[in-house]
Design a protein around this motif. Structure first.
Motif, PDB file in Angstrom:
ATOM      1  N   LEU A 179       3.010  -9.919   6.187  1.00  0.00           N
ATOM      2  CA  LEU A 179       4.190 -10.634   6.297  1.00  0.00           C
ATOM      3  C   LEU A 179       4.984 -10.658   5.173  1.00  0.00           C
ATOM      4  O   LEU A 179       6.313 -10.421   5.161  1.00  0.00           O
ATOM      5  CB  LEU A 179       3.907 -12.350   6.814  1.00  0.00           C
ATOM      6  N   LEU A 180       4.555 -10.781   3.872  1.00  0.00           N
ATOM      7  CA  LEU A 180       5.154 -10.929   2.396  1.00  0.00           C
ATOM      8  C   LEU A 180       5.941  -9.536   2.378  1.00  0.00           C
ATOM      9  O   LEU A 180       6.796  -9.435   1.838  1.00  0.00           O
ATOM     10  CB  LEU A 180       4.255 -11.258   1.731  1.00  0.00           C
ATOM     11  N   SER A 181       5.262  -8.393   2.680  1.00  0.00           N
ATOM     12  CA  SER A 181       5.657  -7.062   2.460  1.00  0.00           C
ATOM     13  C   SER A 181       6.963  -6.990   3.247  1.00  0.00           C
ATOM     14  O   SER A 181       7.883  -6.186   2.648  1.00  0.00           O
ATOM     15  CB  SER A 181       4.636  -5.980   2.983  1.00  0.00           C
ATOM     16  N   ARG A 182       7.297  -7.676   4.251  1.00  0.00           N
ATOM     17  CA  ARG A 182       8.629  -7.535   5.104  1.00  0.00           C
ATOM     18  C   ARG A 182       9.850  -8.089   4.371  1.00  0.00           C
ATOM     19  O   ARG A 182      10.756  -7.762   4.457  1.00  0.00           O
ATOM     20  CB  ARG A 182       8.585  -8.305   6.301  1.00  0.00           C
ATOM     21  N   PHE A 183       9.400  -8.904   3.159  1.00  0.00           N
ATOM     22  CA  PHE A 183      10.337  -9.392   2.211  1.00  0.00           C
ATOM     23  C   PHE A 183      10.160  -8.880   0.965  1.00  0.00           C
ATOM     24  O   PHE A 183      10.520  -9.343  -0.140  1.00  0.00           O
ATOM     25  CB  PHE A 183      10.244 -11.096   2.311  1.00  0.00           C
ATOM     26  N   ASN A 184       9.510  -7.766   0.959  1.00  0.00           N
ATOM     27  CA  ASN A 184       9.397  -6.707  -0.427  1.00  0.00           C
ATOM     28  C   ASN A 184       8.437  -7.559  -1.513  1.00  0.00           C
ATOM     29  O   ASN A 184       8.731  -7.509  -2.627  1.00  0.00           O
ATOM     30  CB  ASN A 184      10.678  -6.568  -1.060  1.00  0.00           C
ATOM     31  N   MET A 185       7.437  -8.385  -0.962  1.00  0.00           N
ATOM     32  CA  MET A 185       6.511  -8.763  -1.784  1.00  0.00           C
ATOM     33  C   MET A 185       5.215  -8.123  -1.640  1.00  0.00           C
ATOM     34  O   MET A 185       4.670  -8.265  -0.427  1.00  0.00           O
ATOM     35  CB  MET A 185       6.460 -10.228  -1.836  1.00  0.00           C
ATOM     36  N   PHE A 186       4.957  -7.418  -2.616  1.00  0.00           N
ATOM     37  CA  PHE A 186       3.686  -6.333  -2.529  1.00  0.00           C
ATOM     38  C   PHE A 186       2.484  -6.905  -3.098  1.00  0.00           C
ATOM     39  O   PHE A 186       2.850  -7.415  -4.336  1.00  0.00           O
ATOM     40  CB  PHE A 186       4.199  -4.767  -2.621  1.00  0.00           C
ATOM     41  N   PRO A 187       1.388  -6.360  -3.012  1.00  0.00           N
ATOM     42  CA  PRO A 187       0.312  -6.584  -3.781  1.00  0.00           C
ATOM     43  C   PRO A 187       0.102  -5.373  -4.659  1.00  0.00           C
ATOM     44  O   PRO A 187       0.202  -4.302  -4.167  1.00  0.00           O
ATOM     45  CB  PRO A 187      -1.214  -6.662  -2.674  1.00  0.00           C
TER      46      PRO A 187
END
Length: 168
Positions: A26-34
């Motif tokens: 879900l966070l990757s949809r907002f450009n927050m990546f591991p």
């Protein structure tokens, strides 16, 4: 945009890693990546626009394997110690030229990066893959001092082989 750095050690050698769970997807949809630091092995999340298009979906490894030619002594209780060569390495594992190992077997390694440098002892490594002329090893137990020496070897290889931000 400022280059991405590991919040733990400050190095720019970081790599996008696979998502762990629904929250990271879900966070990757907002450009927050591991991301995973290639030196201190710290895993962290960071805002990074554009990483979605460049993630290495074809490569599940969290650490980039770097081409190397490192002498390694394999210590196995079932046979006498023998010398071999590592052809690629990361903080998490390596490829060792050689055969005769069973998948799932545990070995101890002593790496000799250069003639003048101190040895690096990998107390426990597990054979994870077997190829016709080599085996893939995952490092399981490494003392802190040896881990620091290994990170210096990896840093030298990273500097000589790649750009600072890898696969982002």
């Amino acid at each position: 945009m400022k280059s991405l750095r590991c919040p733990n050690c400050g190095t720019p050698f970081v790599r996008v890693t696979p998502h762990e769970g629904t929250v990271e997807r879900l966070l990757s949809r907002f450009n927050m990546f591991p991301f995973r630091c290639q030196l201190c092995t710290n895993r962290f999340r960071a805002f990074y626009p554009g990483a979605r298009q460049n993630t290495q979906t074809f490569d599940r490894r969290e650490f980039k394997r770097l081409f190397a030619s490192i002498e390694a002594q394999v210590l196995d209780e079932r046979q006498s110690p023998f010398l071999n060569r590592i052809t690629d390495i990361s903080m998490a594992g390596c490829t060792l030229v050689g055969t005769g190992f069973a998948k799932g077997a545990f070995v101890e390694l002593v790496l000799k990066p250069t003639s003048g440098s101190e040895e690096i002892r990998i107390e426990t490594a597990m054979v994870c893959s077997i190829h016709p002329a080599s085996v893939g090893l995952r490092f399981l137990e490494v003392e802190q001092a040896d881990k620091e020496r290994l990170s210096q070897v990896v840093l030298g290889l990273l500097v000589s082989q790649t750009n600072p931000i890898m696969n982002v």
